[in-house]
Design an enzyme around this catalytic site. Structure first.
Site, short mmCIF file in Angstrom:
data_model
loop_
_atom_site.label_atom_id
_atom_site.label_comp_id
_atom_site.label_asym_id
_atom_site.label_seq_id
_atom_site.Cartn_x
_atom_site.Cartn_y
_atom_site.Cartn_z
N GLN A 276 -22.68 59.40 63.72
CA GLN A 276 -21.62 59.11 62.77
C GLN A 276 -21.94 57.87 61.95
OE1 GLN A 276 -17.28 57.93 63.79
NE2 GLN A 276 -17.34 59.97 62.89
N GLU A 297 -11.29 51.73 59.94
CA GLU A 297 -10.83 52.83 59.09
C GLU A 297 -9.34 52.74 58.76
OE1 GLU A 297 -12.56 56.62 59.75
OE2 GLU A 297 -10.61 57.53 60.02
N PRO A 341 -12.33 62.52 56.14
CA PRO A 341 -13.09 62.11 57.33
C PRO A 341 -14.30 61.26 56.96
CG PRO A 341 -12.62 64.46 57.36
CD PRO A 341 -12.22 63.96 56.01
N ARG A 342 -14.85 60.64 57.99
CA ARG A 342 -15.90 59.65 57.79
C ARG A 342 -17.16 60.24 57.16
NH1 ARG A 342 -14.97 56.50 63.53
NH2 ARG A 342 -12.95 55.70 62.87
N ASP A 343 -17.57 61.42 57.60
CA ASP A 343 -18.82 61.97 57.06
C ASP A 343 -18.68 62.18 55.56
OD1 ASP A 343 -16.93 63.98 57.62
OD2 ASP A 343 -18.44 65.52 57.98
#
Ligand code: FAD
EC number: 1.3.5.1
Length: 649
Positions: A276, A297, A341-343
């Site tokens: 990640q 985040e 989301p992070r990706d």
């Protein structure tokens, strides 16, 4: 086209035989009922080794000891309280639906399977979502000071990949407060004599006797003494391996040695390439940096991400008018906006920087701007929510984020891969259980924010105590004498390795090798991967590894505190892991979650999965550092959340 045989070989498929079937809502209930029990009076005759005292290991050790087992706990820090879990800032998810905003166990399950890009097991994820509600109750009972609303109810905020508020938090120190809860519970047992605590002890080998995990070899990091420790079962809670990249948000000590030693002894390693990359980190500031810092985040709840519309715009952020800014996440993903989301957020940041629109030194940064939130809520309210994060940012960068937008850039943060475990959290070596970030099980190809703490505590407080009991019900197992050949062999392997490190007497530091390895990993196995790059990386890693064994310099002796020696062992394992990560990334010719293969993208540049070919867990078997690993596939079935193109638009 890669010749498969150049890098790996295909093996038999693997199945999770411990997973119950039937309606998903009742699977865990049924597993708990069918699990064999150990009579309370017999529990004290059973010894369990727990390696790791973070949220996963701390909660597991405390709960097992409370249940009556004899626990031997190990960590390399000087106190369990310093485990890397302490760094977690943002929060922990739970499907409590306190906000009455449509949340439920099913929705948390759905979000997590979808967020993981359909590469996680449904049964595990559903169980995780169901125990999430118990975790909060457990921690509140321990006195964890979660943030509360004015009326006294627990407060929530949102994290990426969700449209509800289900993240419980304690300012920006959630991990620390949760860890203090687990630590208190451990301390109680240490006081009662049911946990034997061994801080500053590093596990350097697993002992397998007649196919079962029966002990570990540890080095006392202060005196250098090496001992063999035996038990009826071994639990690894040794955390993630993001530091293979050298620069990451992980604590500097995080490493893969415990897992890798188990892998070398037969435990399969699953999905090693799933890394990640977190979108909100403070950008790298120079070539001598050894650590990257996360900006939680949670900041994306109120901060807005933007870059200048025009490439090469070097004006100060305050001089760029609204009409000349690109709030690109809100533009491309209107329904999730800054909370994708992070990706997705990381790749989008990379894309705008590749277009020459990045900000700050080297153009490797984007703005995270709180001006709107401060205007809407007032500085005091923003300070109450994020004060310690803002202060940390200012201390590191010298810029005041209340006045000028933060600059952020993606950095390595978490590893979804890890030792393969079945539904019972047991690895392919009977008696070796793996919990927390060290296992691969619940997050698929991309972990949603605030779900690592949930998984670590879910594993330790609620899942392992049942499933490990099922295994231990067949014990106590025969005592293994210290002169058993498996024990002697494991101990000798550790001693030989240490002597080898100390005898090379080369001319390069361990850190210089680690930094170079990290650079290769980031360049070719980082945010974007290609067949060509990965093939090149494997060659580079192999020759750097050879050079390491010729030229590394480890000063001092083995009979003293020797941090270079500790690091040498960890970096040697990172070399082998790094190669496997590249092989895994090479074989997976699709993009999914944190794994973006440039050859597999949609017309608008989004990740393109190939469910027909790659809907499986890749579990790798070790055959020696110079031999090809074997790939075993565990097919994934989706009965409830059917794979679809992941859209946050
Ligand atoms: C900066 C940061 C912020 C984060 N914020 C959040 C968040 O807000 N919410 C969230 O859900 N997740 C967050 N995460 C992720 C989360 O913190 C981790 O995934 C989680 O804490 C891992 O817990 P763990 O118990 O599995 O391992 P760790 O906490 O890493 O503990 C590992 C333990 O194993 C021991 N150990 C390791 N190897 C050995 C060995 N060979 N011998 C002896 N002992 C060993 C260590 O001493 C340590 O005690 C964050 C991560 C980072 C880096």
């Amino acid at each position: 086209m890669i010749l498969m045989n150049d890098f790996w070989q295909d093996g038999e498929g693997i199945a999770d035989t411990a997973a119950p079937d039937g309606p998903i809502e009742t699977r865990w209930e049924r597993r708990k009922f069918t699990a064999k029990l150990v009579n309370p009076a017999n529990r004290r005759k059973l010894t369990v080794i727990v390696v790791g005292t973070g949220l996963a290991g701390g909660s597991a050790a405390a709960t097992l000891a409370e249940a009556g087992y004899h626990v031997k706990s190990y960590c390399y820090q000087d106190t369990p309280r310093r485990a890397h879990s302490i760094a977690a800032q943002g929060g922990i998810n739970a499907a409590k639906n306190y906000r009455n905003d449509g949340d439920s166990i099913y929705r948390l399950f759905y979000d997590t399977v979808k967020g993981g890009d359909f590469r996680a097991r449904e049964s595990n994820v559903y169980r995780l979502a169901s125990v999430s509600v118990n975790i909060i109750d457990q921690c509140v009972a321990q006195g964890v000071p979660f943030a509360r609303e004015y009326g006294g109810l627990l407060d929530n905020r949102s994290f990426g990949g969700t449209q509800v508020s289900r993240t419980f938090y304690a300012r920006g120190q959630t991990g620390q407060q949760l860890l203090l809860g687990a630590y208190q519970a451990m301390e109680r047992q240490i006081g009662l004599g049911t946990i034997e605590m061994n801080a500053r002890h590093e596990m350097l080998e697993l002992i397998v006797v007649e196919g079962k995990a029966r002990g570990i070899v540890v080095r006392d990091m202060v005196t250098g003494e090496i001992t063999t420790e035996m038990a009826d079962a071994v639990v690894l809670a040794s955390g993630g391996y993001g530091n293979v990249f050298f620069l990451s948000t992980n604590a500097k000590g995080c490493n893969v040695t415990a897992s890798w030693r188990a892998h070398r002894k037969g435990a399969l390693f699953a999905n090693p390439c799933y890394t990640q990359i977190h979108p909100t980190c403070i950008p790298e500031s120079g070539t001598h940096q050894s650590k990257l810092t996360l900006m939680s985040e949670s900041l994306r709840n109120d901060g807005r991400v933007w870059v200048p519309l025009a490439a090469g715009d070097a004006r100060k952020p305050g001089d760029i008018p609204e009409a000349e800014r690109d709030y690109y996440l809100e533009r491309i993903y209107p329904s999730f906006g800054n909370l994708v989301p992070r990706d997705i957020a990381s790749r989008a940041a990379k894309n705008v920087c590749d277009e020459g629109r990045g900000v700050g030194p080297g153009g490797l940064g984007v703005y995270l701007d709180f001006a709107d939130a401060i205007g809407r809520l007032g500085q005091k309210a923003v300070e109450a929510k994020y004060g310690n994060l803002f202060e940390m940012y200012e201390r590191i960068t010298g810029e005041n984020p209340y006045e000028t937008p933060m600059r952020i850039y993606p950095a390595v943060h978490y590893t979804m891969g890890g030792l393969w475990v079945d539904y019972d959290l047991q690895s392919t070596i009977p008696g070796l259980f793996v919990v927390g970030e060290a296992n691969f099980s619940d997050h698929g190809a991309n972990r949603l924010g605030a779900s690592a703490l949930m998984q670590g505590l879910g594993d330790g407080y609620f899942v392992l105590p049942t499933t490990l009991g099922n295994y231990l019900a067949a014990g106590p197992f025969a005592t293994v004498p210290q002169d058993h050949e498996a024990v002697v062999e494991a101990r000798r392997a550790v001693e030989d390795r240490i002597s080898r490190f100390l005898s090379i007497d080369g001319d390069r530091t361990v850190d210089s090798f680690h930094r170079e390895l990290g650079h290769i990993m980031w360049e070719y196995c980082g945010m974007e991967r290609t067949e060509e790059g990965l093939t090149k990386a494997i060659g580079l890693i192999r020759s750097l590894r050879d050079e390491f064994w010729q030229r590394v310099k480890v000063p001092g002796t083995g009979e003293q505190l020797n941090q270079n020696l500790e690091k040498a062992g960890r970096v040697a394992d990172f070399f082998e892991l790094g190669e496997l990560m590249c092989i895994d990334a090479l074989h997976r010719r699709e993009s999914c979650g944190g794994h973006f293969r440039a050859e597999s993208q949609s017309e608008d540049g989004e990740a393109l999965r190939h469910d027909d070919e790659f809907s499986y867990v890749a579990a790798w078997e070790y055959f020696g550092a110079d031999r090809k690993p074997t790939l075993h596939k565990e097919q994934l079935e989706f009965e409830y959340v059917h794979p679809s193109t992941r859209s946050y638009k």
